[in-house]
Scaffold this motif. Sequence first.
Motif, PDB file in Angstrom:
ATOM      1  N   SER A 215      44.373  42.111  31.678  1.00  0.00           N
ATOM      2  CA  SER A 215      44.055  40.708  31.473  1.00  0.00           C
ATOM      3  C   SER A 215      42.721  40.515  30.759  1.00  0.00           C
ATOM      4  O   SER A 215      41.827  41.354  30.793  1.00  0.00           O
ATOM      5  CB  SER A 215      44.036  39.964  32.814  1.00  0.00           C
ATOM      6  OG  SER A 215      42.965  40.438  33.617  1.00  0.00           O
TER       7      SER A 215
ATOM      8  N   MET B 198      39.299  44.226  34.901  1.00  0.00           N
ATOM      9  CA  MET B 198      39.988  43.564  33.796  1.00  0.00           C
ATOM     10  C   MET B 198      39.758  44.313  32.486  1.00  0.00           C
ATOM     11  O   MET B 198      38.849  45.132  32.366  1.00  0.00           O
ATOM     12  CB  MET B 198      39.481  42.120  33.653  1.00  0.00           C
ATOM     13  CG  MET B 198      39.733  41.264  34.879  1.00  0.00           C
ATOM     14  SD  MET B 198      38.931  39.649  34.761  1.00  0.00           S
ATOM     15  CE  MET B 198      39.784  38.939  33.349  1.00  0.00           C
TER      16      MET B 198
ATOM     17  N   LEU C 171      48.896  37.048  39.141  1.00  0.00           N
ATOM     18  CA  LEU C 171      47.606  37.417  38.589  1.00  0.00           C
ATOM     19  C   LEU C 171      46.472  36.832  39.422  1.00  0.00           C
ATOM     20  O   LEU C 171      45.443  37.504  39.653  1.00  0.00           O
ATOM     21  CB  LEU C 171      47.501  36.945  37.136  1.00  0.00           C
ATOM     22  CG  LEU C 171      46.204  37.292  36.406  1.00  0.00           C
ATOM     23  CD1 LEU C 171      45.975  38.798  36.377  1.00  0.00           C
ATOM     24  CD2 LEU C 171      46.236  36.725  34.982  1.00  0.00           C
TER      25      LEU C 171
ATOM     26  N   LEU D  40      46.396  42.379  36.186  1.00  0.00           N
ATOM     27  CA  LEU D  40      44.943  42.242  36.143  1.00  0.00           C
ATOM     28  C   LEU D  40      44.315  43.270  35.212  1.00  0.00           C
ATOM     29  O   LEU D  40      43.394  42.946  34.444  1.00  0.00           O
ATOM     30  CB  LEU D  40      44.369  42.376  37.554  1.00  0.00           C
ATOM     31  CG  LEU D  40      42.864  42.120  37.679  1.00  0.00           C
ATOM     32  CD1 LEU D  40      42.517  40.693  37.281  1.00  0.00           C
ATOM     33  CD2 LEU D  40      42.399  42.402  39.108  1.00  0.00           C
TER      34      LEU D  40
ATOM     35  N   GLN E  55      45.987  39.005  42.461  1.00  0.00           N
ATOM     36  CA  GLN E  55      45.312  40.242  42.103  1.00  0.00           C
ATOM     37  C   GLN E  55      43.831  40.005  41.874  1.00  0.00           C
ATOM     38  O   GLN E  55      42.975  40.817  42.285  1.00  0.00           O
ATOM     39  CB  GLN E  55      45.949  40.852  40.855  1.00  0.00           C
ATOM     40  CG  GLN E  55      47.364  41.331  41.064  1.00  0.00           C
ATOM     41  CD  GLN E  55      48.037  41.770  39.762  1.00  0.00           C
ATOM     42  OE1 GLN E  55      47.522  41.524  38.658  1.00  0.00           O
ATOM     43  NE2 GLN E  55      49.197  42.397  39.865  1.00  0.00           N
ATOM     44  N   ALA E  56      43.491  38.906  41.194  1.00  0.00           N
ATOM     45  CA  ALA E  56      42.087  38.604  40.927  1.00  0.00           C
ATOM     46  C   ALA E  56      41.307  38.349  42.206  1.00  0.00           C
ATOM     47  O   ALA E  56      40.196  38.860  42.379  1.00  0.00           O
ATOM     48  CB  ALA E  56      41.992  37.404  39.990  1.00  0.00           C
TER      49      ALA E  56
END
Length: 262
Positions: A158, A183, A252, A155, A255-256
Amino acid sequence: MLSSEITELTGFALTLAERAAAEILPHFRANVPIDIKAAETWDPVTEGDRAGERVMRHLIEKHYPAHGIIGEEYGRRDGTSGLTWILDPVDGTRSFVIGLPTWATLIALYANGRPLLGVMCQPFVGDTFFGNPGGAWHRRGGEERQLRVTPGRNLADSMGGTTSPHLYKDEHAQAFDRLRGSMKSMRYGLDSYSFCLMASGHLDIAMDPVLQIYDIAALIPIMTGAGGIVTSWTDNDPSQGGNVIAAASQRLMDQALAAMQG
């Protein structure tokens, strides 16, 4: 459904996009009259929207009369086959009316209420993205390549895309701010392009709130066909619209969602 049937229907969807483009492009950057739909926010519509949907509906009714249709401009027509086309002739009309080429024609086919195939076409730029159970592809200038997400980033490294931070209200705005702060980058003004760029491996996360079914239906087969994960941060069914987030990997996505929940 047989793969030959899916191939035939995907080809038909691409034909719909071509025919819609011929109706829509003459209205782009032509300072055409703008009508405003009754809504809480400014929601413009042009003859380009209406003409694009009319030609697609005509072709569907001619070639597949048993199929249902859900269109942004002309509503719903039920079918008897279990197959339903979902049409957004100009997704991103706010961009369309100011001459910004991030709008797109979105075409989906659902089988018994679930996404089967989808096409995103931006004819001014020349981009066509499409997906079905066999994968996802990008077509431009006579060349075609298969799409794959880039799944390896965490993350903190990203990059994401969304239409506007102003669309996130109240607790959703707070959740979006937490995610954005976790991010490397979040880009704005992308409309449906963010979801296709995630499928292409250029972005890691794509998201938008309060979507209608015709805003997201075509994009789901493109993202999942490229290996992406599609869900919602509020537990709604993303295939029906609502608050939709897509990521290049399950790790991901986890994590988001954790970042949004604080």
